[in-house]
Design an enzyme around this catalytic site. Structure first.
Site, PDB file in Angstrom:
ATOM      1  N   SER A  43     -30.147  33.317   6.636  1.00  0.00           N
ATOM      2  CA  SER A  43     -29.713  31.967   6.263  1.00  0.00           C
ATOM      3  C   SER A  43     -29.988  30.926   7.350  1.00  0.00           C
ATOM      4  O   SER A  43     -29.984  29.738   7.071  1.00  0.00           O
ATOM      5  CB  SER A  43     -28.212  31.968   5.953  1.00  0.00           C
ATOM      6  OG  SER A  43     -27.487  32.457   7.065  1.00  0.00           O
ATOM      7  N   ASP A 331     -20.443  25.121   8.588  1.00  0.00           N
ATOM      8  CA  ASP A 331     -19.401  25.946   7.985  1.00  0.00           C
ATOM      9  C   ASP A 331     -19.044  27.091   8.946  1.00  0.00           C
ATOM     10  O   ASP A 331     -19.377  27.026  10.127  1.00  0.00           O
ATOM     11  CB  ASP A 331     -19.822  26.442   6.584  1.00  0.00           C
ATOM     12  CG  ASP A 331     -21.061  27.337   6.626  1.00  0.00           C
ATOM     13  OD1 ASP A 331     -21.441  27.793   7.728  1.00  0.00           O
ATOM     14  OD2 ASP A 331     -21.656  27.584   5.559  1.00  0.00           O
ATOM     15  N   HIS A 334     -22.692  28.707   9.986  1.00  0.00           N
ATOM     16  CA  HIS A 334     -23.985  28.029  10.132  1.00  0.00           C
ATOM     17  C   HIS A 334     -23.922  26.725  10.906  1.00  0.00           C
ATOM     18  O   HIS A 334     -23.048  25.901  10.655  1.00  0.00           O
ATOM     19  CB  HIS A 334     -24.566  27.743   8.744  1.00  0.00           C
ATOM     20  CG  HIS A 334     -24.695  28.966   7.901  1.00  0.00           C
ATOM     21  ND1 HIS A 334     -23.841  29.240   6.857  1.00  0.00           N
ATOM     22  CD2 HIS A 334     -25.567  29.994   7.955  1.00  0.00           C
ATOM     23  CE1 HIS A 334     -24.188  30.391   6.298  1.00  0.00           C
ATOM     24  NE2 HIS A 334     -25.229  30.881   6.956  1.00  0.00           N
TER      25      HIS A 334
END
Ligand SMILES: *[C@@H]1O[C@H](CO)[C@@H](O)[C@H](O)[C@H]1NC(C)=O
Ligand SMILES: *[C@@H]1O[C@H](CO)[C@@H](O)[C@H](O)[C@H]1NC(C)=O
Ligand SMILES: *[C@@H]1O[C@H](CO)[C@@H](O)[C@H](O)[C@H]1NC(C)=O
Ligand SMILES: *[C@@H]1O[C@H](CO)[C@@H](O)[C@H](O)[C@H]1NC(C)=O
Ligand SMILES: *[C@@H]1O[C@H](CO)[C@@H](O)[C@H](O)[C@H]1NC(C)=O
Length: 356
Positions: A43, A331, A334
Site C-alpha cells: 500500500s 491513517d 500510511h
C-alpha cells in the site's frame, strides 16, 4: 534521465506559437524516449490496483489529491507519484486499470510503465488475499514475454523499478502471535526472497532497481497509539533496523555480483521518516508527528468507516484533522501526502546518485 528533463522543457518553451503541433511532436518524442517506471509491493506504493471495496476507494481517501477517492492509501500523492515526477514522467498506470482499458487507448498509458503493487501484500503471503511480490513480478514478466507490451530493448535503455516492503510480512507474523525469538529467521527468509526478486526484475531488463528500507514500524500510529502517539516502540523499531541492515548487505552483494555498477539501490525511508519525526517533535506547534490526520471515532472503527445503518450514505465513524498538509501520517498505517513529500525531498540525493 536529466537530459530527458531538459529536452522536454526546451521543447515546451519553443512550442508556444504552434501549440497544437508541438503537443503532437512532444507526444511522439515521449513515446520513444520515456523512462518507464515499474512498481512492486504494498500500500505504500499502490496507486489503485484494489477494487472499489478497499478503503483506498472510500472517502475521505484522496481528498488532497486528486480530490476524491482514487485508490491511493493516503489523502493524496504517495511515493510512487514522487518517484515518477523525479523521472519526468506521469505516474505509471495500475496493472488492473491497464487490463480494464481498451486496447486502442492503452498505449498512451503504458509508455510510463506499470504499477503492480497491491495494498496489504508482502514478500510472502499475508493475511490479505492479494498477489504477493513474486506473483506481481510474474505479471510483469507476462507483459514482456506473452503480451509483448514491452520489449527488453525498451527496458534496457531507460527503466526504473521501485520495490516497496513496508512490513506486512511482519504484521502477519505478529497477528499469528509469532515467537519474537524467531524473528531474525523470518527476516533472513524475507531478505533472501527479496534478493531473488531484485535479481529477477533486473534480469527482465530493468536497468535500475531500487528498494525501500522497512519504515520505523514501531512509530506507526497503529503501534504508537498504545502510548497516545507520544513515543515509538523500540522493540518494533529494532526489528526494522535488523531487516534494513540485512537488506543493505544483500543489495551490496548483488551490486558486487553485477557487471554494470550501481544497478541496485536502497531508498532509506526509515531514516527519512525518523529525521522528520525528530524535526516536528517538540517544535512547539503542539502537533504530534505520530498522530494521524484521519482517526476512527473508537478503537473498532478506522478511517473511512461509515455506519451502514445510518442511511443516507451512512454516518461517518471517523474524524479528519483540519489541515492534512501538517500531518506526517494520514491513517493508522500510511503517511499523508505531506509525509511522502518530506520523505521524497530527503531521498532525492540518493535518487540522483543512483542515476549516475
Ligand atoms: C506467492 O503466491 C503464489 C500463489 O498463491 C504462491 O504459489 C507462492 O508460493 C507465493 N510466493 C511466496 C514467495 O510466498
Ligand atoms: C536505445 O538507446 C540507444 C543508444 O543509447 C539508441 O540508439 C536507441 O534508439 C534506443 N532505443 C530505444 C528503443 O529507445
Ligand atoms: C512494544 O511492543 C512489544 C511487542 O508488541 C510489546 O511487548 C511492548 O510492551 C511494547 N513496548 C512499549 C514500551 O509499549
Ligand atoms: C563487495 O565488494 C567490496 C569490494 O570488493 C567488498 O569490500 C565487500 O565486502 C563486498 N560486499 C559484499 C556484501 O559482498
Ligand atoms: C519526542 O520527544 C520526546 C522528548 O524528548 C521523546 O521522548 C520522544 O521519543 C520523541 N518522539 C519521537 C517520535 O521522536
Amino acid at each position: 534521465m536529466e537530459k530527458y528533463h531538459q529536452a522536454s522543457a526546451t521543447l515546451l518553451l519553443q512550442c508556444f506559437p504552434t501549440v497544437l503541433f508541438c503537443f503532437l511532436a512532444a507526444g511522439i518524442a515521449k513515446a520513444d524516449a520515456a523512462t518507464k517506471l515499474f512498481v512492486f509491493g504494498d500500500s505504500y506504493a499502490d496507486t489503485g490496483n484494489w477494487g472499489r471495496s478497499a478503503s483506498s476507494w472510500k472517502e475521505p481517501y484522496g481528498i488532497t489529491f486528486p480530490g476524491k477517492p482514487a485508490g491511493r492509501f493516503s489523502d493524496g500523492r504517495i511515493f510512487t507519484d514522487y518517484m515518477a515526477s523525479f523521472l519526468g514522467i506521469e505516474s505509471p498506470i495500475p496493472y488492473t486499470t491497464a487490463m480494464a482499458t481498451a486496447q486502442d487507448s492503452r498505449s498512451r498509458h503504458l509508455q510510463y510503465g506499470m504499477n503492480f503493487a497491491y495494498g496489504g501484500t508482502g514478500v510472502f503471503d499475508t493475511f490479505i488475499p492479494a498477489p504477493n511480490m513474486s506473483v506481481q513480478i510474474n505479471l510483469f514478466e507476462k507483459t514482456i514475454e506473452e503480451q509483448k507490451v514491452y520489449t527488453k530493448q525498451d527496458l534496457l535503455n531507460s527503466s526504473f523499478a521501485l520495490l516497496s516492503i513496508a512490513g506486512n510480512d511482519y504484521l502477519t507474523y505478529a497477528n499469528k502471535k509469532g515467537n519474537p525469538q524467531e524473528l531474525p529467521g523470518l527476516t533472513q527468509r524475507i531478505i533472501a526472497q527479496l534478493s531473488e526478486n531484485l535479481n529477477l526484475i533486473h534480469g527482465l531488463g530493468v536497468s535500475k532497481v531500487a528498494i525501500t528500507t522497512l519504515p520505523p514500524i514501531g512509530c506507526l500510529p497503529v503501534v504508537a497509539a498504545a502510548n497516545s502517539y507520544r513515543d515509538c516502540n523500540e522493540t518494533w523499531n529494532s526489528a526494522a533496523k535488523y531487516h534494513n541492515q540485512q537488506l543493505h548487505q544483500a543489495v551490496e552483494s548483488l551490486n558486487n555480483r553485477t557487471s554494470r555498477s550501481n544497478v541496485f539501490g536502497i531508498l532509506d525511508t526509515f531514516s527519512a521518516l525518523m529525521a522528520e519525526f525528530k524535526k516536528s517533535n517538540g517544535s512547539g506547534s503542539g502537533d504530534n508527528p505520530l498522530k494521524p490526520c484521519c482517526i476512527g471515532v473508537s478503537s473498532d472503527h478506522s478511517c473511512g468507516d461509515v455506519d451502514e445503518k445510518g442511511g443516507n450514505g451512512g454516518a461517518k465513524k471517523y474524524v479528519v484533522c483540519n489541515n492534512p498538509s501538517l500531518s506526517m501520517f494520514w491513517d493508522m498505517l500510511h503517511p499523508a501526502q505531506n509525509g511522502w513529500q518530506a520523505v521524497y525531498q530527503t531521498l532525492k540525493p540518493s535518487l540522483h546518485e543512483m542515476m549516475i
